[in-house]
Design an enzyme around this catalytic site. Structure first.
Site, short mmCIF file in Angstrom:
data_model
loop_
_atom_site.label_atom_id
_atom_site.label_comp_id
_atom_site.label_asym_id
_atom_site.label_seq_id
_atom_site.Cartn_x
_atom_site.Cartn_y
_atom_site.Cartn_z
N HIS A 286 -57.29 -10.97 6.28
CA HIS A 286 -56.57 -10.02 5.44
C HIS A 286 -55.13 -10.46 5.31
O HIS A 286 -54.54 -10.95 6.27
CB HIS A 286 -56.52 -8.64 6.10
CG HIS A 286 -57.83 -7.94 6.19
ND1 HIS A 286 -58.19 -6.96 5.30
CD2 HIS A 286 -58.86 -8.08 7.05
CE1 HIS A 286 -59.39 -6.52 5.63
NE2 HIS A 286 -59.83 -7.18 6.68
N HIS A 329 -55.39 -1.58 14.38
CA HIS A 329 -53.97 -1.83 14.21
C HIS A 329 -53.14 -0.92 15.11
O HIS A 329 -53.48 0.23 15.30
CB HIS A 329 -53.62 -1.53 12.73
CG HIS A 329 -52.28 -1.98 12.28
ND1 HIS A 329 -51.58 -1.37 11.26
CD2 HIS A 329 -51.49 -3.00 12.71
CE1 HIS A 329 -50.44 -1.99 11.07
NE2 HIS A 329 -50.35 -2.98 11.93
N GLU A 335 -47.34 5.46 9.96
CA GLU A 335 -48.12 5.46 8.73
C GLU A 335 -48.71 6.84 8.43
O GLU A 335 -49.49 7.36 9.23
CB GLU A 335 -49.28 4.45 8.86
CG GLU A 335 -48.86 3.06 9.28
CD GLU A 335 -50.06 2.13 9.48
OE1 GLU A 335 -51.19 2.51 9.10
OE2 GLU A 335 -49.86 1.04 10.04
N TYR A 344 -62.23 6.23 0.96
CA TYR A 344 -61.41 5.17 1.55
C TYR A 344 -62.30 4.29 2.42
O TYR A 344 -63.13 4.81 3.18
CB TYR A 344 -60.28 5.81 2.36
CG TYR A 344 -59.42 4.83 3.12
CD1 TYR A 344 -58.77 3.80 2.44
CD2 TYR A 344 -59.26 4.94 4.49
CE1 TYR A 344 -57.98 2.90 3.14
CE2 TYR A 344 -58.46 4.05 5.19
CZ TYR A 344 -57.83 3.02 4.51
OH TYR A 344 -57.05 2.15 5.20
N HIS A 359 -50.74 8.11 11.67
CA HIS A 359 -50.80 7.21 12.82
C HIS A 359 -49.37 6.77 13.09
O HIS A 359 -48.82 5.92 12.40
CB HIS A 359 -51.72 6.02 12.50
CG HIS A 359 -53.09 6.47 12.05
ND1 HIS A 359 -53.66 6.10 10.85
CD2 HIS A 359 -53.99 7.30 12.65
CE1 HIS A 359 -54.85 6.68 10.73
NE2 HIS A 359 -55.07 7.41 11.81
N HIS A 365 -55.20 2.73 15.51
CA HIS A 365 -55.99 3.32 14.42
C HIS A 365 -56.85 2.23 13.80
O HIS A 365 -56.69 1.06 14.11
CB HIS A 365 -55.10 4.00 13.39
CG HIS A 365 -54.01 3.10 12.85
ND1 HIS A 365 -52.84 2.88 13.52
CD2 HIS A 365 -53.93 2.36 11.72
CE1 HIS A 365 -52.07 2.06 12.83
NE2 HIS A 365 -52.71 1.71 11.72
#
Ligand SMILES: [Fe+2]
Length: 431
Positions: A286, A329, A335, A344, A359, A365
């Protein structure tokens, strides 16, 4: 679209617009007698002495100066009071969508503050409000001295009438009303609902593109700015101002939207998120989610955002030998996520349009158990992620919660459960 909804384009441009031909003075900003008996007034969105690329101001040519109103009085507003604020906490939190109002409620009455950080008086941080309205604002107008308003609708269409002109706003679009600009929200649908990020810091701008080059992400040509439009009407009007987390009220005898012409680089704008040029890996792994940044408000530290507005739109997923959902993460940044449409890809259920998740700084998370197990075993063919439009408001400051964030009708007390049954797959004897 009717003629009154035509727009100027660009981002960070210097625009000029007149609703009455000849209303803009020529050759100077503040002539002794502006055309048509108008008054000249400057609206400064940055300190006078900011560097040129960070310097925001517009000149407004109006029927009456903005100071013509009664003294301000503080008034109560349950939704935006921070009297019951809580300290930021590391607990991961998730919320259902807010219900539609049962009684007549306009855009201002329907505001509820969910999260906040920093302070308007320090010019840093932001607040996240939710709105739900079913009536027009009528004789009421509003501005925020605390910050600019990034409005992200997830239900219904509305019209934003501002000092600079009119904008329509539909689901899939965002609008930004600069700090201090007076406006009114009227409905084009029976109910409107959405999220607001009230940015106390530097005005939102487009992120630098670095090696991406001169095109990509949100392109300047796709931002729409209203043409000048004015209300020539006397009557009993109310001016509501948000100042230091408190709502204030004053009275006027003339509509505050009386700007006949304006020029400058400080103006409301809107943007259709479907124009976002999405960038993603075409090999493996990613890119960090910063690749999805639409707008950023930079802090005093280079590369550190006071607020990033980031979207996760429809896109192709083609990464090979890769765990494709958003990775697990922990982040020095904090966030908040919301969902505009669809679903999602990191959550099988529980995260719905109008809902949200938090988060905070260094709290873990990532995808829930179902999504994880599916992704580990998925056949990695090119796949289009459809029916999705999520966003994130990422801040260098941890988000604090209001009492509203603990409303049992909204708060999902079982959010943690979505991760607790992630199985241990570790086997030291089998690589
Ligand atoms: Fe994250």
């Amino acid at each position: 679209m009717t003629k009154e909804y035509t727009y100027q384009t660009g981002f960070g441009s210097y625009w000029q617009s007149e609703a009455l031909p000849g209303a803009l003075p020529q050759g100077q900003n503040s002539p002794q007698k502006p055309p048509f008996g108008l008054y000249a007034e400057q609206l400064s969105g940055s300190a006078f002495t900011r560097a040129r690329h960070l310097n925001y101001r517009s000149w407004l040519y109006r029927i009456l100066p903005s100071v013509v109103h009664s003294p301000f009085q503080a008034i109560a507003h349950e939704g935006i009071t921070l009297e019951t604020q809580n300290a930021p906490r590391p607990t991961q939190m998730r919320w259902h969508a807010m219900a539609s109002p049962h009684k007549p409620t306009d855009f201002i009455d329907g505001l509820k503050t969910l999260l906040f950080n920093g302070a308007p008086s320090q010019h840093q941080g932001a607040a996240i409000h939710l709105y739900a309205a079913n009536t027009d604002m009528g004789n009421r107008y509003f501005y925020s001295a605390d910050g600019e308003w990034l409005i992200v609708p997830y239900e219904g269409d509305c019209e934003l009438s501002t000092e600079f002109g009119k904008l329509t706003l539909s689901v899939g679009e965002i609008a930004v009303i600069p700090r201090g600009v007076r406006f009114q929200v009227n409905l084009l649908s029976p109910t409107i609902k959405g999220y607001i990020c009230e940015n106390f810091g530097s005005p939102l701008t487009l992120p630098d593109l670095g090696p991406i080059g001169s095109n990509g992400l949100a392109n300047p040509k796709d931002f729409l700015i209203p043409h000048a439009a004015y209300e020539e009407k006397q009557g009993d009007y109310v001016l509501l101002g948000k100042f230091n987390h408190q709502l204030w009220q004053a009275y006027l005898n003339y509509s505050p939207l009386n700007v006949v012409a304006w020029h400058g680089n400080y103006a409301p704008y809107k943007y259709n998120l479907s124009h976002f040029n999405t960038i993603n890996t075409v090999s493996y792994d990613h890119c960090d989610p910063s690749i999805f940044t639409v707008l950023t408000s930079q802090s005093a530290y280079p590369g550190v955002a006071n607020i990033d507005f980031v979207i996760f739109p429809e896109r192709w997923m083609v990464a090979e030998h890769t765990f494709r959902p958003p990775y697990y993460h922990r982040n020095v940044m904090s966030e908040f996520m919301g969902l505009i449409q669809g679903h999602y890809d990191a959550k099988a259920d529980g995260f719905v349009p109008g809902g949200g998740s938090l988060h905070n700084m260094m709290s873990g998370h990532g995808p829930d158990k179902e999504t994880t197990l599916q992704a580990i075993n998925a056949k990695l063919i090119p796949q289009k992620q459809t029916n999705t439009l999520a966003f994130m408001l990422e801040s260098c400051l941890p988000w604090a919660t209001t009492a509203f964030a603990f409303d049992p009708n909204l708060l999902q007390s079982n959010y943690h459960d979505c991760w607790q049954e992630i199985p241990i797959l570790f086997n030291a004897n089998e690589r």
